[in-house]
Design an enzyme around this catalytic site. Structure first.
Site, PDB file in Angstrom:
ATOM      1  CE1 TYR A 141      15.025 -47.213 -28.445  1.00 20.88           C
ATOM      2  CE2 TYR A 141      13.728 -46.396 -26.793  1.00 20.88           C
ATOM      3  CZ  TYR A 141      13.974 -46.607 -28.024  1.00 20.88           C
ATOM      4  OH  TYR A 141      13.040 -46.041 -29.000  1.00 20.88           O
ATOM      5  CG  PHE A 162       4.830 -43.522 -32.789  1.00 20.64           C
ATOM      6  CD1 PHE A 162       5.108 -42.641 -31.705  1.00 20.64           C
ATOM      7  CD2 PHE A 162       4.290 -42.719 -34.007  1.00 20.64           C
ATOM      8  CE1 PHE A 162       4.871 -41.246 -31.895  1.00 20.64           C
ATOM      9  CE2 PHE A 162       4.093 -41.398 -34.443  1.00 20.64           C
ATOM     10  CZ  PHE A 162       4.232 -40.816 -33.116  1.00 20.64           C
TER      11      PHE A 162
END
Ligand SMILES: NC(=O)c1ccc[n+]([C@@H]2O[C@H](COP(=O)([O-])OP(=O)(O)OC[C@H]3O[C@@H](n4cnc5c(N)ncnc54)[C@H](O)[C@@H]3O)[C@@H](O)[C@H]2O)c1
Length: 252
Positions: free
Chosen positions: A158, A191
């Site tokens: 990632y 988030f």
């Protein structure tokens, strides 16, 4: 750039940060086109002003076809927001051995190559826009992550994909300067989106504690607000904005 009446693509717009962006752009009067691999989400179904296209961002044919459909319908393309992405976690070496090469490739393929695939085909249309005085012909906003700078344990794939996304902005902005096209990056912290929803309660609690101030997870609307700022602020170019309430990720 003024958002009213502009034509926009939002990838990954069925969910999370992309969905909030599609809503914001639509409220500001843009013609919004969502590209997503998943079927039209219920939330998007309620947004009658947004056009949905089932698109795999890594697939050249899908993206070309959808962009051609936009040009037929709306005659131009001005804004490209790349939110589509995946966040698999795997250690390079763990209990089940070494990380699979396929997982690494898939992460790079969607997060980095998919972003590049969409933006390059969007640029092909943006350059055709008329630039009056020194106005923007187009703007591209890509989504990295603070993992690009502080990848945690299990985030090698990632972090590498998002590091690539963050590195794109400057050379692209330089390549496109003559065309009046700006390229910026948002690197979100933690988030509250469906990407996070699968996490165990304990892990989620510890994440909520990481931002310094405000002491909460980011909301998709915080991201959309930053997209609006980047579109409207013509002097911001080749920038990577950390949107993270002063979060600095530890190793785990
Ligand atoms: N949520 C966070 O804390 C966070 C933090 C940093 C960065 N990000 C990044 O922000 C972006 C949006 O994340 P989110 O939290 O809204 O996730 P999300 O899972 O809610 O949304 C991602 C969307 O991308 C779509 N998608 C995945 N692969 C695709 C493909 N091949 N083609 C087209 N669409 C595809 C999914 O269907 C989904 O609708 C991602 O790039 C993510 O890496 C998120």
């Amino acid at each position: 750039m003024n958002i009213q009446n502009k034509v926009a693509i939002v990838t990954g717009g069925c969910s999370g940060l992309g969905l909030a962006t599609a809503i914001m752009l639509s409220e500001q009067g843009a013609h919004v086109h969502v590209f997503d691999i998943q079927e039209k989400s219920e939330a998007l179904e309620r947004l009658h002003t947004v056009t949905y296209h089932q698109v795999d961002v890594t697939n050249e044919e899908h993206v070309r076809k959808a962009i051609d459909a936009i040009i037929i319908a709306d005659k131009a393309l001005h804004i490209c927001i790349n939110c589509a992405g995946i966040a698999p976690a795997a250690k390079v070496y763990g209990k089940s051995g070494v990380m699979s090469l396929d997982l690494f490739k898939k992460t790079i393929e969607i997060n980095l190559i998919g972003t590049f695939n969409v933006l390059r085909l969007a640029i092909e249309k943006m350059v055709l826009n008329e630039a009056i005085d020194s106005q923007d012909k187009g703007i591209i906003i890509n989504t990295a992550s603070i993992a690009a700078f502080e990848g945690q344990i299990g985030q090698a794939a990632y972090a590498a994909s998002k590091g690539g996304v963050a590195s794109l902005a400057l050379p692209l902005a330089r390549d496109l300067a003559r065309e009046n096209i700006r390229v910026n990056t948002i690197a979100p912290g933690l988030f509250e989106t469906p990407m996070m929803a699968g996490m165990p309660e304990k892990a989620l609690k510890s994440l909520q504690n990481m931002p310094e101030y405000p002491k909460r997870l980011g909301l998709p609307e915080d991201y959309a607000f930053t997209v609006k700022y980047l579109i409207e602020s013509t002097y911001v170019n080749a920038e990577c904005i950390r949107l993270d309430a002063a979060t600095r990720l530890p190793a785990k």
